[in-house]
Scaffold this active site. Structure first.
Site, PDB file in Angstrom:
ATOM      1  CB  CYS A  60      -0.626  -0.143   1.224  1.00 30.22           C
ATOM      2  SG  CYS A  60      -1.797  -1.492   1.477  1.00 30.22           S
ATOM      3  CD  GLN A  61       6.219   3.227   3.195  1.00 31.11           C
ATOM      4  OE1 GLN A  61       6.183   1.727   3.270  1.00 31.11           O
ATOM      5  NE2 GLN A  61       6.842   3.697   2.815  1.00 31.11           N
TER       6      GLN A  61
END
Length: 156
Positions: A45-46
């Site tokens: 997600c990062q």
């Protein structure tokens, strides 16, 4: 199964990382890239949101606004945005209403019974609110196809 190309994007109002409401219909007149992601502070997600941030000038140049949506609360999303230098809205869908409206729910996330989050899904919406591109990864541990997403946004 996620919503399909050619359908109207369901409207929503969700709080961003600064606890300010963001409504999809208020963004009419510009392209919108809606990026659903499972959870803040997870590696993929990062990487995904930082990839969108890295392309922000390109996206701004094509009149495209990125909004990211997760089931996390605004305080978590604020810390996530600050830690990663994210300048676009990170929206909180803790009630799962928008995740369900776009049909991108991921039940039992990370093998935790009862923990529902979203799959990794990206929708490119045109200036009139119609979905023009959908990218849903088969595995939430895999990043989306950015080249296809950006090409779809450029094409409309």
């Amino acid at each position: 199964m996620a919503l399909s190309v050619g359908t109207a994007a369901p409207d929503f109002t969700l709080f961003d990382q600064n606890k300010q409401p963001v409504t999809l219909s208020s963004l009419r007149g510009q392209k919108v890239i809606i990026a659903f992601f499972p959870a803040a502070f997870t590696g993929v997600c990062q990487a995904e949101l930082c990839s969108f941030q890295g392309a922000i000038q390109r996206l701004n140049g094509m009149n495209a606004q990125v909004v990211a949506i997760a089931a996390d609360i605004p305080f978590t999303n604020n810390a996530f945005a600050a830690a990663n230098g994210l300048t676009f809205p990170i929206l909180s869908d803790w009630s799962l209403s928008t995740i369900n409206a776009y049909d991108v729910a991921l039940p039992n996330f990370a093998g935790i019974d009862g923990l529902t989050r979203s799959v990794r899904a990206t929708f490119v919406v045109d200036a009139e609110g119609i979905i023009r591109h959908v990218d849903v990864t088969a595995n939430p541990g895999v990043e989306p196809n950015y080249d296809e997403i950006y090409a779809a946004a450029e094409a409309i």
